[in-house]
Write an enzyme that holds these catalytic residues in place. Sequence first.
Site, PDB file in Angstrom:
ATOM      1  CG  ASP A 155      -1.821   1.188   1.314  1.00  0.00           C
ATOM      2  OD1 ASP A 155      -2.078   1.810   0.264  1.00  0.00           O
ATOM      3  OD2 ASP A 155      -2.278   1.511   2.426  1.00  0.00           O
ATOM      4  CG  ASP A 335      -3.355   4.919  -3.919  1.00  0.00           C
ATOM      5  OD1 ASP A 335      -2.499   4.400  -3.178  1.00  0.00           O
ATOM      6  OD2 ASP A 335      -4.575   4.811  -3.718  1.00  0.00           O
TER       7      ASP A 335
END
Length: 449
Positions: A155, A335
């Site tokens: 992440d 992201d």
Amino acid sequence: MALTVKEEEFSNTLIKNASAFDRLKLGNLKNLKIQKKLQFLYLILFVLITGVFFFFLIGNFYSHRKLYQVIKNTKHTTIGFKIDRPHDKVLSSVLKNKLSTYVKESFKFFKSGYAQKGYLGSENDSIELDDVANLMFYGEGQIGTNKQPFMFIFDTGSANLWVPSVNCDSIGCSTKHLYDASASKSYEKDGTKVEISYGSGTVRGYFSKDVISLGDLSLPYKFIEVTDADDLEPIYSGSEFDGILGLGWKDLSIGSIDPVVVELKKQNKIDNALFTFYLPVHDKHVGYLTIGGIESDFYEGPLTYEKLNHDLYWQIDLDIHFGKYVMQKANAVVDSGTSTITAPTSFLNKFFTDMNVIKVPFLPLYVTTCDNDDLPTLEFHSRNNKYTLEPEFYMDPLSDIDPALCMLYILPVDIDDNTFILGDPFMRKYFTVFDYEKESVGFAVAKNL
């Protein structure tokens, strides 16, 4: 010599039978010819189907073999990971609940002009758009001298590492790999209580220290043993991941802990404090994380860098062009945890209306026709570079619902009025470098391996 009545009847019957037999024989010959033609056609069809199948297998094998060779020969640690795509779950739910007709009829309704404009969603929709935007890259790592295995989400939007503890009594923990400190000789107790909040909920636990292993890399590292993950339900129970490995920035972490990649560099385990993502075009359910260096065989053409404009996120300045709609000096967050391109709602609604894109009511699906020539190539301009994203990268056919309809991997998400997220569609076209030392993100066109 004259025939008797019985002999004449017998002769006539014989002649009729012979005639019938000839007709039957002729008919059988015709049927035989037809059967042979059909058999020949079946043979051709079988050969064609078999040929296509083997061509696909050979092509697929060759493609995978090229990728395998790159990974085998690279001098950098490269970890394969799975990609959990939320749109797959949405489409599976549509089919399971027999909503295909509903999707098609919704599109027809708004295209017909009965409504003043295409439906673009409301706050009352039953499925949150944020949920379908969430993407999970998860791969394996180990903790402790006994290499306890865990599936981690990689992440870029967070900075701590956590795994569920044997002391976790949450429902979700019952199906997970649990960290057992007593089974590892390298465990160091800390015990400081901590909690981390995510968009989907909060996890609670305490700090511990042990050896973390990723591929052939290992290091002593401070992480969180989670004892309470109830707030993550039902996502946690329904997903394959055990914990999260944050690849963000130190200032984003709880406890002011250096990210794993930075700590690896400090301990001289890698050459550079960077990591990269390569997402194969031909398989949207796998990807590759490389730590400590750049594998040049993953991309082609120049590798260009953009400086970050934020000390917490992998965020850069870009002028963003969606056709005639332009956002100057937008914040663009790169992201790994986002399945789509996202844009502010007010900006995106104008674009969707002009492009004849509608949102299916109560479902997180933005739909248009696959032959929609109005859809533009999206452009992302920095001071010195331009990046493009053609429709083939941000749309996919709804093959199981209606092959003429396509869904768009673009969603409205309001972080603020000028922030966009460059998620999976962008990172699939562009091999992406996240460089802590340069405080930059690098892009190059990904090779189709």
